[in-house]
Design a protein around this motif. Structure first.
Motif, PDB file in Angstrom:
ATOM      1  N   ILE A   1      14.686 -18.665 -30.284  1.00 58.42           N
ATOM      2  CA  ILE A   1      15.034 -17.434 -29.583  1.00 58.42           C
ATOM      3  C   ILE A   1      14.719 -17.596 -28.103  1.00 58.42           C
ATOM      4  O   ILE A   1      13.611 -18.013 -27.746  1.00 58.42           O
ATOM      5  CB  ILE A   1      14.259 -16.232 -30.160  1.00 58.42           C
ATOM      6  CG1 ILE A   1      14.680 -15.991 -31.614  1.00 58.42           C
ATOM      7  CG2 ILE A   1      14.493 -14.977 -29.330  1.00 58.42           C
ATOM      8  CD1 ILE A   1      13.918 -14.880 -32.293  1.00 58.42           C
TER       9      ILE A   1
ATOM     10  N   TYR B   1      16.696  -9.626 -28.741  1.00 63.39           N
ATOM     11  CA  TYR B   1      16.499  -8.267 -29.249  1.00 63.39           C
ATOM     12  C   TYR B   1      16.691  -8.220 -30.764  1.00 63.39           C
ATOM     13  O   TYR B   1      15.911  -7.606 -31.491  1.00 63.39           O
ATOM     14  CB  TYR B   1      17.477  -7.331 -28.552  1.00 63.39           C
ATOM     15  CG  TYR B   1      17.678  -5.997 -29.221  1.00 63.39           C
ATOM     16  CD1 TYR B   1      16.799  -4.939 -29.010  1.00 63.39           C
ATOM     17  CD2 TYR B   1      18.769  -5.787 -30.066  1.00 63.39           C
ATOM     18  CE1 TYR B   1      16.992  -3.713 -29.626  1.00 63.39           C
ATOM     19  CE2 TYR B   1      18.969  -4.564 -30.681  1.00 63.39           C
ATOM     20  CZ  TYR B   1      18.079  -3.532 -30.459  1.00 63.39           C
ATOM     21  OH  TYR B   1      18.275  -2.324 -31.077  1.00 63.39           O
ATOM     22  N   GLU B   2      17.727  -8.897 -31.262  1.00 56.95           N
ATOM     23  CA  GLU B   2      18.013  -8.878 -32.698  1.00 56.95           C
ATOM     24  C   GLU B   2      17.035  -9.735 -33.492  1.00 56.95           C
ATOM     25  O   GLU B   2      16.842  -9.520 -34.686  1.00 56.95           O
ATOM     26  CB  GLU B   2      19.436  -9.374 -32.950  1.00 56.95           C
ATOM     27  CG  GLU B   2      20.510  -8.446 -32.415  1.00 56.95           C
ATOM     28  CD  GLU B   2      21.894  -9.051 -32.526  1.00 56.95           C
ATOM     29  OE1 GLU B   2      22.754  -8.424 -33.153  1.00 56.95           O
ATOM     30  OE2 GLU B   2      22.110 -10.152 -31.993  1.00 56.95           O
TER      31      GLU B   2
ATOM     32  N   SER C   1      17.758 -10.839 -24.043  1.00 52.59           N
ATOM     33  CA  SER C   1      19.140 -11.097 -24.422  1.00 52.59           C
ATOM     34  C   SER C   1      19.404 -10.375 -25.726  1.00 52.59           C
ATOM     35  O   SER C   1      18.477  -9.910 -26.403  1.00 52.59           O
ATOM     36  CB  SER C   1      19.392 -12.598 -24.597  1.00 52.59           C
ATOM     37  OG  SER C   1      18.657 -13.096 -25.701  1.00 52.59           O
ATOM     38  N   ALA C   2      20.678 -10.285 -26.096  1.00 50.80           N
ATOM     39  CA  ALA C   2      21.022  -9.611 -27.345  1.00 50.80           C
ATOM     40  C   ALA C   2      20.392 -10.328 -28.532  1.00 50.80           C
ATOM     41  O   ALA C   2      19.887  -9.695 -29.461  1.00 50.80           O
ATOM     42  CB  ALA C   2      22.538  -9.546 -27.497  1.00 50.80           C
ATOM     43  N   ARG C   3      20.386 -11.675 -28.509  1.00 50.35           N
ATOM     44  CA  ARG C   3      19.825 -12.413 -29.647  1.00 50.35           C
ATOM     45  C   ARG C   3      18.310 -12.266 -29.711  1.00 50.35           C
ATOM     46  O   ARG C   3      17.730 -12.198 -30.795  1.00 50.35           O
ATOM     47  CB  ARG C   3      20.227 -13.890 -29.584  1.00 50.35           C
ATOM     48  CG  ARG C   3      19.982 -14.622 -30.912  1.00 50.35           C
ATOM     49  CD  ARG C   3      20.821 -15.878 -31.008  1.00 50.35           C
ATOM     50  NE  ARG C   3      20.379 -16.894 -30.085  1.00 50.35           N
ATOM     51  CZ  ARG C   3      19.377 -17.733 -30.340  1.00 50.35           C
ATOM     52  NH1 ARG C   3      18.713 -17.660 -31.474  1.00 50.35           N
ATOM     53  NH2 ARG C   3      19.048 -18.650 -29.457  1.00 50.35           N
TER      54      ARG C   3
ATOM     55  N   GLN D   1      19.019  -3.904 -35.408  1.00 57.09           N
ATOM     56  CA  GLN D   1      18.024  -4.970 -35.497  1.00 57.09           C
ATOM     57  C   GLN D   1      17.716  -5.249 -36.961  1.00 57.09           C
ATOM     58  O   GLN D   1      17.702  -4.342 -37.784  1.00 57.09           O
ATOM     59  CB  GLN D   1      16.715  -4.554 -34.821  1.00 57.09           C
ATOM     60  CG  GLN D   1      16.724  -4.537 -33.315  1.00 57.09           C
ATOM     61  CD  GLN D   1      15.379  -4.105 -32.767  1.00 57.09           C
ATOM     62  OE1 GLN D   1      14.876  -3.053 -33.118  1.00 57.09           O
ATOM     63  NE2 GLN D   1      14.793  -4.909 -31.902  1.00 57.09           N
TER      64      GLN D   1
ATOM     65  N   GLU E   1      17.649 -21.908 -34.496  1.00 56.54           N
ATOM     66  CA  GLU E   1      17.914 -21.837 -33.061  1.00 56.54           C
ATOM     67  C   GLU E   1      16.804 -21.020 -32.419  1.00 56.54           C
ATOM     68  O   GLU E   1      16.618 -19.846 -32.752  1.00 56.54           O
ATOM     69  CB  GLU E   1      19.280 -21.193 -32.787  1.00 56.54           C
ATOM     70  CG  GLU E   1      20.453 -22.008 -33.305  1.00 56.54           C
ATOM     71  CD  GLU E   1      21.793 -21.339 -33.037  1.00 56.54           C
ATOM     72  OE1 GLU E   1      21.793 -20.223 -32.462  1.00 56.54           O
ATOM     73  OE2 GLU E   1      22.828 -21.922 -33.404  1.00 56.54           O
TER      74      GLU E   1
ATOM     75  N   PHE F   1      19.954 -19.405 -39.482  1.00 57.26           N
ATOM     76  CA  PHE F   1      21.331 -19.163 -39.902  1.00 57.26           C
ATOM     77  C   PHE F   1      21.678 -20.106 -41.058  1.00 57.26           C
ATOM     78  O   PHE F   1      21.116 -21.200 -41.177  1.00 57.26           O
ATOM     79  CB  PHE F   1      22.303 -19.395 -38.740  1.00 57.26           C
ATOM     80  CG  PHE F   1      21.984 -18.591 -37.513  1.00 57.26           C
ATOM     81  CD1 PHE F   1      22.515 -17.322 -37.344  1.00 57.26           C
ATOM     82  CD2 PHE F   1      21.142 -19.095 -36.537  1.00 57.26           C
ATOM     83  CE1 PHE F   1      22.214 -16.571 -36.215  1.00 57.26           C
ATOM     84  CE2 PHE F   1      20.832 -18.351 -35.405  1.00 57.26           C
ATOM     85  CZ  PHE F   1      21.370 -17.087 -35.248  1.00 57.26           C
TER      86      PHE F   1
ATOM     87  N   VAL G   1      23.098 -14.712 -41.033  1.00 59.60           N
ATOM     88  CA  VAL G   1      21.749 -14.596 -40.481  1.00 59.60           C
ATOM     89  C   VAL G   1      20.751 -14.557 -41.635  1.00 59.60           C
ATOM     90  O   VAL G   1      20.919 -13.788 -42.587  1.00 59.60           O
ATOM     91  CB  VAL G   1      21.606 -13.326 -39.628  1.00 59.60           C
ATOM     92  CG1 VAL G   1      20.165 -13.180 -39.127  1.00 59.60           C
ATOM     93  CG2 VAL G   1      22.574 -13.355 -38.454  1.00 59.60           C
TER      94      VAL G   1
ATOM     95  N   ASN H   1      17.377 -12.989 -34.131  1.00 58.65           N
ATOM     96  CA  ASN H   1      18.115 -13.928 -34.978  1.00 58.65           C
ATOM     97  C   ASN H   1      17.764 -15.362 -34.592  1.00 58.65           C
ATOM     98  O   ASN H   1      18.054 -15.806 -33.479  1.00 58.65           O
ATOM     99  CB  ASN H   1      19.622 -13.714 -34.831  1.00 58.65           C
ATOM    100  CG  ASN H   1      20.058 -12.339 -35.284  1.00 58.65           C
ATOM    101  OD1 ASN H   1      19.306 -11.633 -35.960  1.00 58.65           O
ATOM    102  ND2 ASN H   1      21.258 -11.937 -34.927  1.00 58.65           N
ATOM    103  N   GLU H   2      17.143 -16.106 -35.526  1.00 63.06           N
ATOM    104  CA  GLU H   2      16.802 -17.504 -35.239  1.00 63.06           C
ATOM    105  C   GLU H   2      17.159 -18.451 -36.379  1.00 63.06           C
ATOM    106  O   GLU H   2      17.240 -19.657 -36.176  1.00 63.06           O
ATOM    107  CB  GLU H   2      15.317 -17.637 -34.903  1.00 63.06           C
ATOM    108  CG  GLU H   2      14.375 -17.102 -35.958  1.00 63.06           C
ATOM    109  CD  GLU H   2      12.909 -17.227 -35.557  1.00 63.06           C
ATOM    110  OE1 GLU H   2      12.605 -17.992 -34.625  1.00 63.06           O
ATOM    111  OE2 GLU H   2      12.066 -16.562 -36.194  1.00 63.06           O
TER     112      GLU H   2
END
Length: 247
Positions: free
Chosen positions: A157, A166-167, A162-164, A234, A155, A172, A184, A169-170
């Motif tokens: 980024i 910042y984290e 946004s929170a995602r 993070q 997904e 999964f 993740v 996360n791409e």
């Protein structure tokens, strides 16, 4: 952030929000939220440890107990960071000594005069495996290599804050277990980001090791904030060491 040095607040406890945050009313009957300075109750410990830390703080600071707050900082969100004293004893330090909290080195400057006591207290609690330090063995087990199967999802980024984003996360993995957990994934030296992207929407088998996230200081980094005033972690997830597409 506004620095407030050696300001003493006479107050009574209203309640406990979590393992290092309390609600009080000062001597003018004004409500305040106080985050305990120089300590933290990490989210990386088990839920049981977090609950134990909160319960311990409730035992030490029941409603209506008089306290003295040595206020050290006031955050932009209105919260105060401070050291809480009951009968001239630091509750912050006591939590560390009994293994219900760890030293927050990013804010240890707030307890400059007693920082050595905090570090020694943490070392002793860790050595005796008190409180949350009982979880050390479980964390070691978490770091062992796991073999997982499922569908890899990529997904993109979002470019906006946004929170995602910042984290970071791409990637999964939707596991083949009955619950279809969404894990993740993180690239590694062995498996690059581009390799993971080529297997988007493919059934794969991976070997991976779980890595804990880091939690930057909200006073130094722009970050999404949890209810307790801390940055969300993070980098948490499963670092992929090898990957094979399944037929």
């Amino acid at each position: 952030m506004e620095l407030i040095e050696l300001i003493l607040v006479l107050a009574t406890v209203v309640g406990v929000a979590d393992g290092n945050t309390i609600l009080i009313k000062d001597d003018a009957d004004r409500p305040m939220t106080v985050k305990l300075a120089c300590i933290n109750t990490p989210k990386t410990t088990s839920q049981q440890s977090n609950l134990a830390a909160t319960q311990k703080l409730k035992q030490l600071l029941p409603p209506q107990v008089p306290v003295v707050i040595r206020s050290t900082e006031k955050l932009n969100n209105g919260r105060t960071i401070g050291e809480v004293f009951v009968d001239n004893r630091s509750i912050n330090l006591l939590l560390v000594q009994e293994g219900n909290a760890v030293v927050d080195r990013d804010s240890l400057y707030n307890c400059y005069e007693t920082r050595t006591q905090y570090l020694i207290g943490e070392a002793n609690a860790k050595n005796q495996r008190l409180g949350l330090w009982q979880q050390s063995n479980k964390k070691m087990n978490q770091s062992k290599t796991s073999t997982l199967r499922g569908k890899l999802i990529y997904e993109e980024i979002p470019p906006v804050m946004s929170a995602r984003a910042y984290e970071g996360n791409e990637f999964f993995l939707i596991t083949n277990s009955p619950k279809q957990n969404r894990l993740v994934l993180r690239p590694s030296v062995q498996v690059s980001r581009s390799q993971l992207r080529t297997l988007n929407n493919k059934e794969v088998e991976i070997t991976a090791v779980y890595v804990e996230g880091t939690r930057p200081s909200p006073t130094k980094t722009a970050c999404p904030i949890e209810f307790n005033g801390q940055c969300i972690p993070q980098g948490e997830g499963y670092q992929v060491l090898s990957i094979v597409q399944l037929k």
